[in-house]
Enzyme design. Structure first.
Site, PDB file in Angstrom:
ATOM      1  N   ASP A 235      -3.162   4.600  -2.282  1.00 57.91           N
ATOM      2  CA  ASP A 235      -4.244   5.108  -1.368  1.00 57.91           C
ATOM      3  C   ASP A 235      -4.673   6.592  -1.575  1.00 57.91           C
ATOM      4  O   ASP A 235      -3.851   7.317  -1.987  1.00 57.91           O
ATOM      5  CB  ASP A 235      -3.619   5.270  -0.065  1.00 57.91           C
ATOM      6  CG  ASP A 235      -4.744   5.369   1.146  1.00 57.91           C
ATOM      7  OD1 ASP A 235      -5.656   4.596   1.305  1.00 57.91           O
ATOM      8  OD2 ASP A 235      -4.696   6.483   1.633  1.00 57.91           O
TER       9      ASP A 235
ATOM     10  N   ASP B  63       0.825  -1.015  -0.134  1.00 57.90           N
ATOM     11  CA  ASP B  63       0.074   0.041  -0.195  1.00 57.90           C
ATOM     12  C   ASP B  63       0.990   1.029   0.119  1.00 57.90           C
ATOM     13  O   ASP B  63       1.771   1.476   0.777  1.00 57.90           O
ATOM     14  CB  ASP B  63      -0.874   0.039   1.310  1.00 57.90           C
ATOM     15  CG  ASP B  63      -2.480   0.382   1.109  1.00 57.90           C
ATOM     16  OD1 ASP B  63      -2.086   1.734   0.533  1.00 57.90           O
ATOM     17  OD2 ASP B  63      -3.130  -0.186   1.439  1.00 57.90           O
TER      18      ASP B  63
ATOM     19  N   HIS C 243     -11.016  -3.348   3.782  1.00 59.55           N
ATOM     20  CA  HIS C 243     -10.735  -2.811   5.266  1.00 59.55           C
ATOM     21  C   HIS C 243     -11.622  -1.865   5.509  1.00 59.55           C
ATOM     22  O   HIS C 243     -11.678  -1.511   7.000  1.00 59.55           O
ATOM     23  CB  HIS C 243      -9.409  -2.821   5.564  1.00 59.55           C
ATOM     24  CG  HIS C 243      -8.900  -1.593   4.749  1.00 59.55           C
ATOM     25  ND1 HIS C 243      -8.737  -1.631   3.642  1.00 59.55           N
ATOM     26  CD2 HIS C 243      -8.458  -0.442   5.116  1.00 59.55           C
ATOM     27  CE1 HIS C 243      -8.264  -0.558   3.058  1.00 59.55           C
ATOM     28  NE2 HIS C 243      -8.253   0.217   3.961  1.00 59.55           N
ATOM     29  N   ASP C 244     -12.141  -1.089   4.511  1.00 56.78           N
ATOM     30  CA  ASP C 244     -12.860   0.138   5.005  1.00 56.78           C
ATOM     31  C   ASP C 244     -14.302  -0.184   4.730  1.00 56.78           C
ATOM     32  O   ASP C 244     -15.312   1.043   5.118  1.00 56.78           O
ATOM     33  CB  ASP C 244     -12.477   1.163   3.830  1.00 56.78           C
ATOM     34  CG  ASP C 244     -11.432   1.769   3.981  1.00 56.78           C
ATOM     35  OD1 ASP C 244     -10.552   1.805   5.061  1.00 56.78           O
ATOM     36  OD2 ASP C 244     -10.617   2.145   2.976  1.00 56.78           O
TER      37      ASP C 244
ATOM     38  N   GLU D  43      -6.515   3.810  -5.715  1.00 58.56           N
ATOM     39  CA  GLU D  43      -7.870   4.014  -5.039  1.00 58.56           C
ATOM     40  C   GLU D  43      -8.595   5.441  -5.565  1.00 58.56           C
ATOM     41  O   GLU D  43      -7.781   6.172  -5.516  1.00 58.56           O
ATOM     42  CB  GLU D  43      -7.487   4.028  -3.598  1.00 58.56           C
ATOM     43  CG  GLU D  43      -9.099   3.796  -2.799  1.00 58.56           C
ATOM     44  CD  GLU D  43      -8.969   4.212  -1.325  1.00 58.56           C
ATOM     45  OE1 GLU D  43      -9.978   3.837  -0.805  1.00 58.56           O
ATOM     46  OE2 GLU D  43      -8.089   5.087  -0.927  1.00 58.56           O
TER      47      GLU D  43
HETATM   48  C1  GLC Z   1      -8.129   5.026   2.049  1.00 61.99           C
HETATM   49  C2  GLC Z   1      -8.020   3.767   3.089  1.00 61.99           C
HETATM   50  C3  GLC Z   1      -8.489   4.144   4.380  1.00 61.99           C
HETATM   51  C4  GLC Z   1      -7.666   5.202   5.026  1.00 61.99           C
HETATM   52  C5  GLC Z   1      -7.786   6.455   3.966  1.00 61.99           C
HETATM   53  C6  GLC Z   1      -6.797   7.592   4.488  1.00 61.99           C
HETATM   54  O1  GLC Z   1      -9.548   5.321   1.781  1.00 61.99           O
HETATM   55  O2  GLC Z   1      -8.409   2.667   2.514  1.00 61.99           O
HETATM   56  O3  GLC Z   1      -8.430   2.794   5.244  1.00 61.99           O
HETATM   57  O4  GLC Z   1      -8.735   5.684   6.328  1.00 61.99           O
HETATM   58  O5  GLC Z   1      -7.571   6.267   2.832  1.00 61.99           O
HETATM   59  O6  GLC Z   1      -5.551   7.142   4.142  1.00 61.99           O
END
Ligand code: GLC
Ligand code: CA
Length: 560
Positions: A204, A98, A330-331, A258
């Site tokens: 991310d 990541d 995980h979110d 992402e």
């Molecule tokens: C992304 C991650 C999440 C995190 C956010 C800030 O959405 O998947 O877990 O809280 O970014 O880094």
């Protein structure tokens, strides 16, 4: 270096803290991961993506990085990571890390330096602004943007006498990507891991890294995303990503970005064609079939909304770009609890798997999804750890009764995806030998666990294995055209893939009752062969048991 054919990959996501504890302190770690690599390879996936494993104060569980070139002591050390990497490679698994570079932890040495003053080498590593003075005295925030974790996106720093921007928690200051030195840092971080042998990155919130000049006010419509049009897909995003791409290309590494709140048209700017800046985008539309923008704003599950999201991306990227296929990470709360049936949890876990695994793209499987893990319900907000849940609870709907507020948390909390992996029905679900695990285990572990499913041919786990194997071996499922049928049905999701004359039809029931269905026009029942069925008592052409999934094939040359 030439890139490997990432399109064939399916990817297993590990959130290491809850995966497996190898050294008995109650916290998942890379020793535990090492022990489970055979399990992961036997699932039939081709790669692992690790959520952040770096040193972090865990304000946002690893997404607040304090050191980009090391491993969190809770999880092991660099030597242990190398062992995991080597063994994964021996087993034929790629390893993706990541890359979290929109922001750092407020404990990162760059930030500790930056906050000291305006004239040190790190002064411009972050986004600092003076307060806006009010004529009547006092001052205002530099603009009205909100943090995605609720509240304003600005925090005051006493020592520097300025505000800093944080699109996430106040412990996650945003990096100033307009500073070329910051971009050099990112490239060097990439090289550090790529030199070690890592195969690529999941990046991310990468579409947030270029902020609009002047940081103009947003339209104050929706609190949590206020300002977003000024930092999402910002003015220099393609240029910055192009710079990072050049580094990835030296190594043939794969890059998956992402991209929250992204539509097909925007996505194509990033991932279409040979000179794309990313290989795939993670978008969230299929995760919003029971909510508006975030699970916190819940509505009842709508199969039609889910199907529209699926098909929009399947048709939209066809022939132009490659999809990332997703139902969990995980979110987000567990998908069986959201889109499945409380009456038929295992059957719905399998039908959901069939609904997305056979689409065009690279499927992601999040730890625990392959056994159909479900959400937890903790009694009070104090039991929850997730910063987003806590902020939402404390900032919104304050006048609602406690029960209603907790219902929102139960429906939306990211902690539901972060409970320890359920390996067995034994002590602590086989997750740890310690007296207590670091976080609550779902009570259903005595029945719902890997060991119990291992030897049951009809388990969710074995269905995932069969489904992933089928996808891996079928050129039609990998590369075929996608077409949806029975679009208006509120109970069935039906889609076909076709390739060089062969056709595969996937039929998934979202109904708790048995159903009859008819082959779409152009398919004939005589030549159909059942490739995969989710229910040992099902598999009849034209009939579906509750929440059953069936995968049918018509070979090339069939009258069909
Ligand atoms: C992304 C991650 C999440 C995190 C956010 C800030 O959405 O998947 O877990 O809280 O970014 O880094
Ligand atoms: Ca441990």
């Amino acid at each position: 270096m030439e890139q490997f054919d990432f399109r064939r990959m399916s990817i297993y996501q590990i959130w290491v803290r809850s995966f497996c504890d190898g050294n008995g302190d109650g916290i998942g770690d890379l020793y535990g991961v090492y022990e489970k690599l055979d399990y992961i390879a036997a699932l039939g996936v081709d790669a692992i993506w690790f959520s952040p494993i770096y040193p972090s104060p865990n304000a946002d569980f690893g997404y607040d990085v304090a050191d980009y070139r090391d491993v969190h002591p809770d999880y092991g050390d660099l030597a242990q990571f190398r062992r995991v990497l080597d063994r994964a490679h021996t087993l034929g698994l790629k390893v993706l890390l990541d890359l979290v570079v929109n922001h750092t932890s407020d404990q990162h040495p760059w930030f500790l330096e930056s906050r000291k003053g305006r004239d040190n080498p790190y002064s411009d590593y972050y986004i600092w602004r003076d307060p806006i003075l009010r004529r009547g005295g006092g001052h205002r925030l530099p603009n009205n943007w909100s943090s995605q974790f609720a509240g304003p996106a600005w925090a005051w720093d006493e020592s520097r006498g300025q505000y800093y921007l944080h699109l996430f928690s106040k412990n996650q200051p945003d990096l100033n990507m307009d500073n070329p030195r910051v971009r050099e840092e990112v490239k060097n971080i990439m090289r550090f891991w790529l030199d070690m042998g890592v195969d690529g990155f999941r990046e991310d919130v990468i579409t947030y890294i270029s902020k609009r000049e002047g940081l103009p006010n947003g339209l104050p419509l929706l609190p949590v995303v206020n300002g977003m049009p000024h930092y999402k897909d910002g003015p220099n995003i393609l240029r910055y990503l192009g710079e990072f791409r050049a580094v990835a290309k030296e190594y043939g590494a794969v890059q998956i970005g992402e991209a929250p709140m992204t539509g097909v048209k925007r996505a194509l700017r990033y991932v279409a064609g040979e000179d794309r800046v990313l290989d795939m985008l993670i978008q969230f539309q299929p995760m919003m079939a029971d909510c508006f923008f975030t699970e916190y704003l819940h509505h009842p599950f709508s199969l039609r909304k889910l199907k529209r999201a699926f098909s929009r991306w399947q048709y939209g990227l066809a022939g132009k770009a490659w999809n990332a296929l997703y139902l969990e990470n995980h979110d987000h709360p567990r998908v069986v609890s959201r889109y499945g049936s409380a009456r038929w949890p295992a059957a719905s876990a399998k039908a959901l798997a069939a609904a997305y695994l056979f689409q065009q793209g690279c499927p992601f499987v999040y730890q625990g999804q392959e056994i159909g893990m479900t959400n937890i319900r903790l009694p009070s907000i104090e039991h929850y750890l997730d910063v987003a849940s806590k902020n939402l609870y404390h900032m919104f709907h304050k006048n609602e009764p406690e029960e209603k507020r907790m219902r929102r948390i139960h429906l939306s909390s990211r902690d539901s995806a972060r409970t320890p992996m359920q390996w067995s029905g034994g002590k602590n679900a086989g997750f740890t030998d310690a007296a207590e695990p670091w976080f609550f285990i779902n009570d259903n572990y005595t029945e719902l666990n890997v060991a119990a499913q291992e030897n049951d041919p009809d388990s969710v786990l074995n269905f995932y294995r069969r489904a992933l194997a089928l996808r891996r071996e079928s050129e039609t499922l990998l590369f075929g055209d996608y077409r949806e049928y029975l679009r208006r049905s509120g109970k069935l999701y039906v889609y076909a893939r076709s390739w060089r004359g062969e056709r595969i039809l996937v039929v998934c029931s979202f109904s708790d009752a048995p159903l009859r269905w008819r082959l779409p026009k152009g398919f004939s029942d005589g030549d159909a062969e059942l490739l995969l069925g989710s229910d040992p008592e099902g598999g009849a052409l034209g009939a579906l048991r509750p929440r059953e999934a069936q995968v049918w094939r018509w070979k090339a040359g069939c009258a069909g």
